[in-house]
Design an enzyme around this catalytic site. Structure first.
Site, PDB file in Angstrom:
ATOM      1  N   LYS A   1       0.238  14.926 -10.085  1.00  0.00           N
ATOM      2  CA  LYS A   1       0.851  16.178 -10.905  1.00  0.00           C
ATOM      3  C   LYS A   1      -0.332  16.833 -11.605  1.00  0.00           C
ATOM      4  O   LYS A   1      -0.535  18.030 -11.619  1.00  0.00           O
ATOM      5  CB  LYS A   1       1.913  15.595 -11.885  1.00  0.00           C
ATOM      6  CG  LYS A   1       3.089  15.298 -11.091  1.00  0.00           C
ATOM      7  CD  LYS A   1       4.156  14.524 -12.090  1.00  0.00           C
ATOM      8  CE  LYS A   1       5.254  14.183 -11.475  1.00  0.00           C
ATOM      9  NZ  LYS A   1       6.444  13.447 -12.251  1.00  0.00           N
TER      10      LYS A   1
ATOM     11  N   GLN B   1       6.861  10.522 -17.752  1.00  0.00           N
ATOM     12  CA  GLN B   1       7.012   9.862 -16.567  1.00  0.00           C
ATOM     13  C   GLN B   1       7.801   8.425 -16.398  1.00  0.00           C
ATOM     14  O   GLN B   1       7.659   7.911 -17.682  1.00  0.00           O
ATOM     15  CB  GLN B   1       5.648   9.408 -16.001  1.00  0.00           C
ATOM     16  CG  GLN B   1       5.632   8.989 -14.209  1.00  0.00           C
ATOM     17  CD  GLN B   1       6.200  10.188 -13.528  1.00  0.00           C
ATOM     18  OE1 GLN B   1       5.955  11.356 -13.660  1.00  0.00           O
ATOM     19  NE2 GLN B   1       6.405   9.769 -12.089  1.00  0.00           N
TER      20      GLN B   1
ATOM     21  N   ASP C   1      11.185  18.679 -16.414  1.00  0.00           N
ATOM     22  CA  ASP C   1      11.908  17.876 -15.551  1.00  0.00           C
ATOM     23  C   ASP C   1      13.364  18.241 -15.416  1.00  0.00           C
ATOM     24  O   ASP C   1      14.001  17.770 -14.550  1.00  0.00           O
ATOM     25  CB  ASP C   1      11.734  16.383 -16.174  1.00  0.00           C
ATOM     26  CG  ASP C   1      10.613  15.568 -15.418  1.00  0.00           C
ATOM     27  OD1 ASP C   1      10.423  15.932 -14.302  1.00  0.00           O
ATOM     28  OD2 ASP C   1      10.298  14.705 -16.175  1.00  0.00           O
TER      29      ASP C   1
HETATM   30  N1  L34 Z   1       9.859  12.120 -15.586  1.00  0.00           N
HETATM   31  N2  L34 Z   1       9.813  10.753 -13.812  1.00  0.00           N
HETATM   32  C1  L34 Z   1       9.679  11.713 -14.075  1.00  0.00           C
HETATM   33  N3  L34 Z   1       9.564  13.019 -13.711  1.00  0.00           N
HETATM   34  C2  L34 Z   1       9.833  12.994 -12.220  1.00  0.00           C
HETATM   35  O1  L34 Z   1       9.797  13.888 -11.387  1.00  0.00           O
HETATM   36  C3  L34 Z   1       9.709  11.489 -11.575  1.00  0.00           C
HETATM   37  N4  L34 Z   1       9.475  11.360 -10.260  1.00  0.00           N
HETATM   38  C4  L34 Z   1      10.282  10.322  -9.548  1.00  0.00           C
HETATM   39  C5  L34 Z   1       9.739   9.044 -10.560  1.00  0.00           C
HETATM   40  N5  L34 Z   1       9.595   9.291 -12.204  1.00  0.00           N
HETATM   41  C6  L34 Z   1       9.763  10.519 -12.366  1.00  0.00           C
HETATM   42  C7  L34 Z   1       8.594  11.591  -9.641  1.00  0.00           C
HETATM   43  O2  L34 Z   1       7.814  12.359  -9.933  1.00  0.00           O
HETATM   44  C8  L34 Z   1       9.445  10.125  -8.104  1.00  0.00           C
HETATM   45  N6  L34 Z   1       8.383  11.258  -8.288  1.00  0.00           N
HETATM   46  C9  L34 Z   1       7.650  11.181  -7.121  1.00  0.00           C
HETATM   47  C10 L34 Z   1       6.578  12.602  -7.133  1.00  0.00           C
HETATM   48  C11 L34 Z   1       5.912  12.681  -6.172  1.00  0.00           C
HETATM   49  C12 L34 Z   1       5.745  11.845  -4.943  1.00  0.00           C
HETATM   50  C13 L34 Z   1       6.943  10.899  -5.082  1.00  0.00           C
HETATM   51  C14 L34 Z   1       7.479  10.559  -6.272  1.00  0.00           C
HETATM   52  C15 L34 Z   1       5.020  12.067  -4.013  1.00  0.00           C
HETATM   53  O3  L34 Z   1       4.451  13.082  -3.654  1.00  0.00           O
HETATM   54  N7  L34 Z   1       4.792  11.000  -2.837  1.00  0.00           N
HETATM   55  C16 L34 Z   1       3.849  11.149  -1.642  1.00  0.00           C
HETATM   56  C17 L34 Z   1       3.506   9.708  -1.443  1.00  0.00           C
HETATM   57  C18 L34 Z   1       2.564   9.205  -2.528  1.00  0.00           C
HETATM   58  C19 L34 Z   1       2.189   7.855  -2.453  1.00  0.00           C
HETATM   59  O4  L34 Z   1       1.037   7.887  -1.372  1.00  0.00           O
HETATM   60  O5  L34 Z   1       2.447   6.988  -3.045  1.00  0.00           O
HETATM   61  C20 L34 Z   1       4.643  11.660  -0.560  1.00  0.00           C
HETATM   62  O6  L34 Z   1       4.039  12.341   0.261  1.00  0.00           O
HETATM   63  O7  L34 Z   1       5.988  11.666  -0.450  1.00  0.00           O
END
Ligand code: L34
Length: 297
Positions: free
Chosen positions: A52, A96, A119
């Site tokens: 982020k 987060q 959010d």
């Molecule tokens: N306050 N908490 C708050 N806001 C959020 O919007 C989140 N979330 C969820 C968990 N807690 C939070 C996120 O940001 C889940 N989440 C989130 C964001 C991005 C990705 C996954 C979960 C993401 O980009 N994942 C990558 C893989 C990352 C890796 O290698 O672990 C993907 O390509 O899916």
């Protein structure tokens, strides 16, 4: 074989559009500011927060990460939120999730100024969403909607089946997609742990959204032929053969699902990057709201 819905690429298009908007804002003296707060050392949360902050910096957002130790008290976190609420250079902020046990998530979310709640988790913003008013919509559901529209799978008139009723994904998505608005206007079924026969419903889905949070529970034989499948899950499963010791899989069994579906979003590279793009979009919205109100009044 199903077409792959490339969330990473769609997210990049959105970021390019936002870059232009940020340039315009900056030329009128408005520098969007985002602060991301993380408490503790959850490895997945650390990765998401880093992504982020990096993405916002790339766009020219004035971005800061505040990392607090796992033992931080609720009072200390409330003090920080209060300070950020009163800092005019911070237009958007988020804490987060999940938070350590000694901190009540609802208390923290309720303390964030609704105008800075990028959010969209504050009860006022949730209420505005239900009332179909302009608000900050939670980033993951917003990303899913945007991904569908931009891949030419408009939910309008479709039967969307969502599996999972979480406060941050399933429930807000169901509300959004049922609304009489562009990019919505779907017939929505929301399945959850109380649903008797999940397959009965998933087999009727034109668009299936899996937001369960358990690895590969949606199998190909649960889908209608030609369905569009959006996989929200980001699950770590043990994989000793991998360098990191784990691999990331979705809530959908990709192999069997991609034989049956017309299109499917992969994990990683699907909904995750869209979530981040929508956070940036909400931050730009928060900044333009703030700068418009401070220049007129
Ligand atoms: N306050 N908490 C708050 N806001 C959020 O919007 C989140 N979330 C969820 C968990 N807690 C939070 C996120 O940001 C889940 N989440 C989130 C964001 C991005 C990705 C996954 C979960 C993401 O980009 N994942 C990558 C893989 C990352 C890796 O290698 O672990 C993907 O390509 O899916």
């Amino acid at each position: 074989m199903a077409k792959i819905i490339d969330g990473k690429q769609i997210a990049q298009e959105i970021k390019d559009e936002l870059k232009e908007k940020i340039k315009e804002l900056k030329s009128s003296g408005c520098v969007p500011g985002l602060t991301v707060v993380i408490v503790g050392e959850d490895p997945a949360s650390q990765i998401y927060v880093r992504m982020k902050t990096k993405a916002s910096q790339e766009l020219g957002i004035n971005s800061e990460t505040i990392a607090l130790p796992a033992g931080t008290s609720q009072t200390r976190l409330l003090e920080l939120v209060d300070k950020l609420n009163n800092d005019d250079s911070v237009h958007g902020m988020l804490v987060q999730l999940p938070l350590p046990d000694q901190i009540d998530e609802d208390v923290i979310i309720n303390s964030i100024s609704p105008e800075k709640d990028v959010d969209g988790f504050h009860p006022l913003n949730r209420g505005r969403l239900v009332a179909a008013e302009d608000t900050f919509v939670p980033c993951t559901p917003l990303g899913i909607q945007e991904m569908l529209i931009r891949s030419n799978f408009d939910p309008n008139g479709k039967h969307v089946v969502i599996v999972g009723r979480s406060k941050i994904v399933g429930m807000p998505l169901a509300i959004m997609l049922a609304q009489k608005k562009a990019g919505a206007n779907a017939t929505v079924t929301l399945c959850h742990t109380g649903t008797k026969d999940i397959s009965h419903f998933t087999k009727q889905a034109d668009i299936l959204v899996a937001a369960v949070g358990r690895p590969e529970v949606i199998k190909g034989d649960m889908l209608k032929e030609g369905a569009v499948v959006i996989d929200v899950g980001v699950n770590r499963v043990n994989a000793p053969e991998m360098e990191k010791g784990y691999r990331i899989v979705g809530d959908v069994e990709f192999e069997s699902a991609s034989k049956r579906a017309a299109a499917i979003s992969p994990v990683p590279g699907g909904v995750g990057p869209m979530t981040i793009a929508m956070l940036l979009s909400n931050t730009v919205k928060a900044a333009s709201n703030f700068c418009a109100s401070s220049s007129t009044g």
